[in-house]
Write a protein that holds these residues in place. Structure first.
Motif, PDB file in Angstrom:
ATOM      1  N   PRO A   3      37.450  16.948  72.264  1.00  0.00           N
ATOM      2  CA  PRO A   3      38.240  17.851  71.424  1.00  0.00           C
ATOM      3  C   PRO A   3      39.689  17.366  71.255  1.00  0.00           C
ATOM      4  O   PRO A   3      40.266  17.497  70.165  1.00  0.00           O
ATOM      5  N   GLU A   4      40.254  16.792  72.285  1.00  0.00           N
ATOM      6  CA  GLU A   4      41.629  16.288  72.203  1.00  0.00           C
ATOM      7  C   GLU A   4      41.738  15.136  71.206  1.00  0.00           C
ATOM      8  O   GLU A   4      42.702  15.047  70.437  1.00  0.00           O
ATOM      9  N   GLU A   5      40.745  14.241  71.228  1.00  0.00           N
ATOM     10  CA  GLU A   5      40.735  13.125  70.280  1.00  0.00           C
ATOM     11  C   GLU A   5      40.585  13.642  68.843  1.00  0.00           C
ATOM     12  O   GLU A   5      41.223  13.123  67.922  1.00  0.00           O
ATOM     13  N   ARG A   6      39.749  14.647  68.672  1.00  0.00           N
ATOM     14  CA  ARG A   6      39.551  15.231  67.329  1.00  0.00           C
ATOM     15  C   ARG A   6      40.845  15.868  66.837  1.00  0.00           C
ATOM     16  O   ARG A   6      41.216  15.720  65.663  1.00  0.00           O
ATOM     17  N   ILE A   7      41.544  16.564  67.701  1.00  0.00           N
ATOM     18  CA  ILE A   7      42.826  17.171  67.335  1.00  0.00           C
ATOM     19  C   ILE A   7      43.824  16.097  66.935  1.00  0.00           C
ATOM     20  O   ILE A   7      44.529  16.236  65.935  1.00  0.00           O
ATOM     21  N   GLU A   8      43.862  15.001  67.682  1.00  0.00           N
ATOM     22  CA  GLU A   8      44.759  13.888  67.341  1.00  0.00           C
ATOM     23  C   GLU A   8      44.431  13.327  65.962  1.00  0.00           C
ATOM     24  O   GLU A   8      45.331  13.029  65.175  1.00  0.00           O
ATOM     25  N   ILE A  14      46.799  15.117  58.714  1.00  0.00           N
ATOM     26  CA  ILE A  14      47.804  15.975  58.095  1.00  0.00           C
ATOM     27  C   ILE A  14      49.069  15.169  57.794  1.00  0.00           C
ATOM     28  O   ILE A  14      49.687  15.329  56.741  1.00  0.00           O
ATOM     29  N   GLN A  15      49.448  14.276  58.695  1.00  0.00           N
ATOM     30  CA  GLN A  15      50.615  13.424  58.448  1.00  0.00           C
ATOM     31  C   GLN A  15      50.378  12.515  57.241  1.00  0.00           C
ATOM     32  O   GLN A  15      51.279  12.295  56.429  1.00  0.00           O
ATOM     33  N   GLN A  16      49.157  12.010  57.109  1.00  0.00           N
ATOM     34  CA  GLN A  16      48.823  11.187  55.950  1.00  0.00           C
ATOM     35  C   GLN A  16      48.887  12.023  54.669  1.00  0.00           C
ATOM     36  O   GLN A  16      49.397  11.560  53.641  1.00  0.00           O
ATOM     37  N   TYR A  46      54.931  22.763  53.979  1.00  0.00           N
ATOM     38  CA  TYR A  46      53.688  23.262  54.557  1.00  0.00           C
ATOM     39  C   TYR A  46      52.984  22.182  55.378  1.00  0.00           C
ATOM     40  O   TYR A  46      52.529  22.420  56.493  1.00  0.00           O
ATOM     41  N   PHE A  47      52.913  20.977  54.836  1.00  0.00           N
ATOM     42  CA  PHE A  47      52.209  19.902  55.536  1.00  0.00           C
ATOM     43  C   PHE A  47      53.068  19.210  56.584  1.00  0.00           C
ATOM     44  O   PHE A  47      52.583  18.361  57.315  1.00  0.00           O
ATOM     45  N   ALA A  48      54.319  19.597  56.681  1.00  0.00           N
ATOM     46  CA  ALA A  48      55.200  19.054  57.713  1.00  0.00           C
ATOM     47  C   ALA A  48      55.075  19.831  59.030  1.00  0.00           C
ATOM     48  O   ALA A  48      55.573  19.393  60.055  1.00  0.00           O
ATOM     49  N   HIS A  49      54.386  20.965  58.979  1.00  0.00           N
ATOM     50  CA  HIS A  49      54.269  21.820  60.167  1.00  0.00           C
ATOM     51  C   HIS A  49      52.800  22.073  60.490  1.00  0.00           C
ATOM     52  O   HIS A  49      51.935  21.924  59.641  1.00  0.00           O
TER      53      HIS A  49
END
Length: 68
Positions: A3-8, A14-16, A46-49
């Motif tokens: 789950p941690e890898e998926r969150i990363e 989102i950064q992309q 919105y995508f910065a947060h």
């Protein structure tokens, strides 16, 4: 995948998205007025947060919003 890898991965995605949105808003010459309009800034913000906003959509393109 943990789950941690998926969150990363999702955070990286989102950064992309933030970078792609900024590039599209700035236009092909990098000088489009869409970038500085409230709707464009709203999308970038919105995508910065990390917060999720159920009311974010519908998103109106900045050029269309200025004609309403």
């Amino acid at each position: 995948m943990t789950p941690e890898e998926r969150i990363e991965q999702l955070e990286a995605k989102i950064q992309q998205a933030y970078q792609v949105i900024g590039t599209l808003l700035s236009g092909p010459d990098g000088d489009s007025p869409d970038f500085g309009l409230p709707e464009g800034l709203r999308a970038l913000d919105y995508f910065a947060h990390e917060d999720y906003d159920e009311g974010f959509l519908p998103f109106v393109h900045p050029r269309v919003a200025g004609k309403e």
